[in-house]
Design an enzyme around this catalytic site. Structure first.
Site, PDB file in Angstrom:
ATOM      1  N   HIS A 165     125.428  -3.108  58.165  1.00 55.96           N
ATOM      2  CA  HIS A 165     124.698  -1.893  57.803  1.00 55.96           C
ATOM      3  C   HIS A 165     124.433  -0.986  59.003  1.00 55.96           C
ATOM      4  CE1 HIS A 165     120.915  -4.297  58.722  1.00 55.96           C
ATOM      5  NE2 HIS A 165     120.592  -3.126  59.261  1.00 55.96           N
ATOM      6  N   ASP A 195     126.697  -9.156  55.611  1.00 55.32           N
ATOM      7  CA  ASP A 195     126.073  -8.127  56.449  1.00 55.32           C
ATOM      8  C   ASP A 195     126.409  -8.324  57.927  1.00 55.32           C
ATOM      9  OD1 ASP A 195     124.694  -5.830  57.014  1.00 55.32           O
ATOM     10  OD2 ASP A 195     122.716  -6.797  57.053  1.00 55.32           O
ATOM     11  N   SER A 304     118.028  -4.358  64.221  1.00 54.42           N
ATOM     12  CA  SER A 304     119.108  -4.939  63.425  1.00 54.42           C
ATOM     13  C   SER A 304     120.376  -5.096  64.253  1.00 54.42           C
ATOM     14  CB  SER A 304     119.406  -4.053  62.216  1.00 54.42           C
ATOM     15  OG  SER A 304     118.431  -4.227  61.224  1.00 54.42           O
TER      16      SER A 304
END
Length: 363
Positions: A165, A195, A304
């Protein structure tokens, strides 16, 4: 005065001479002066130890053999020896305590095979010093705007692991090292179902790499360190513990229905679902679920794709989602920051997926 005859025969009584058979040369003048019989007196003190000055006013009593010249010397010698033994032992002990037992690990005090000093081993500062050079900031630009995330260098020529992402839909990717040097990067492969994504720097070599650990050995309560670039603050270090294992976390498979990671500077975070609830926005229709490590180490937008690290300096997870309460109920949409609910993809999931990512089969 009445005298009682002794029942013992002559010579039955012992004398100093009998107890100590050592012959002494007699001094006639000295004997005459003290018991009136030439040649029958007591010996003077040995010539190497002069008699004490008190003899001038008070002569020694008969039968007394003065050995005080020898005993103090022997006593002092014994005390000096004891002091040397005790002092030497104390100095050795103090030396061992003051150098932390460095003799067992070498004069440098470092742990063999690492660059982490013995005094820093197992500390947050030691982990940060060893691993921070392998953590990068990723800036991804797309038609929807710009997003910021983090990544982990796994090869010297610039292979970097991050979240899907973070770079999903990106038209240009720029990576900044901990030294401040920047590179352009290309996408090698992605796996939206997990992911995960792999990118590669252009023209890089000799980079500091991270060691991948074993997430199957992770236990609840283990201390961990998180390193990333929250809000563009490169190399930010936080710490905490593993709060839970095998949490089912659901995230969007692509950038549809989301604003990406801090995309366009709007402060919005990558949305995810946990426990039947949605956090940080709508995940959209295309989602994927994975088993995650839960941590209370502070994670914020931009973390992230960064690293979750054990106290041996090994990567045990890739940070992927965090919950921050928002005031959306009041119509604001702003966030209040981390509250200690963060999630990371276990590193064993990454290791099992590396060949697929390198082949680009998951794209």
């Amino acid at each position: 005065m009445h005298m009682t005859e002794s029942p013992r025969p002559s010579g039955a009584y012992t004398t100093d001479q009998d107890q100590d058979p050592t012959p002494y040369p007699y001094d006639t003048a000295y004997s005459t002066a003290y018991d009136g019989a030439a040649g029958g007196g007591y010996p003077p003190p040995p010539p190497y130890a002069p008699a004490p000055s008190s003899y001038a006013s008070e002569p020694p009593a008969p039968g007394h053999r003065d050995r005080r010249a020898k005993r103090p010397v022997a006593l002092l010698a014994a005390v000096a020896l004891a002091a040397a033994v005790i002092g030497g032992g104390t100095a050795t002990l103090v030396g061992q305590l003051s150098d932390g037992g460095a003799s067992a690990t070498g004069s440098t005090g470092t742990v063999q095979g690492t660059t982490v000093s013995q005094s820093s081993k197992g500390t947050v500062s030691g982990v940060a010093e060893a691993v921070s050079p392998a953590i990068v900031e990723i800036g991804a630009a797309s038609s929807a705007g710009k997003s910021t995330g983090s990544g982990v260098v796994i090869t010297e020529d610039g292979e970097i692991v991050t979240n899907n992402h973070v770079i999903s839909g990106a038209q240009q990717i720029e990576v900044t090292l901990s030294t401040g040097k920047t590179y352009t990067a290309d996408v090698v492969g992605t796996d939206p179902d997990k992911d995960l994504a792999l990118i590669k720097l252009r023209g890089a070599s000799g980079l500091k790499t991270a060691a991948l650990g074993d997430s199957s050995q992770v236990k609840v309560g283990d201390q961990v360190v998180a390193i990333g670039s929250p809000e563009g603050l490169t190399g930010t270090v936080t710490s905490g513990i593993i709060s839970a294992l095998d949490r089912d976390v659901t995230v969007a498979k692509d950038d549809s229905g989301s604003s990406g990671e801090n995309q366009g500077g709007g402060g919005q975070q990558w949305p995810f679902e946990f426990g039947g609830q949605q956090f940080n926005g709508d995940t959209g229709e295309k989602t994927t679920t994975y088993k995650a490590l839960q941590t209370d180490a502070s994670l914020n937008p931009g973390n992230s794709g960064g690293a979750l690290i054990n106290m041996d300096g090994e990567i045990i997870g890739i940070n992927s989602a965090m919950y921050a309460p928002s005031s959306s109920a009041a119509g604001s949409g702003s966030t209040a920051g981390s509250v200690g609910l963060g999630f990371a993809i276990p590193v064993n999931t990454l290791k099992a997926d590396l060949d697929t990512l390198r082949a680009g089969d998951g794209s």
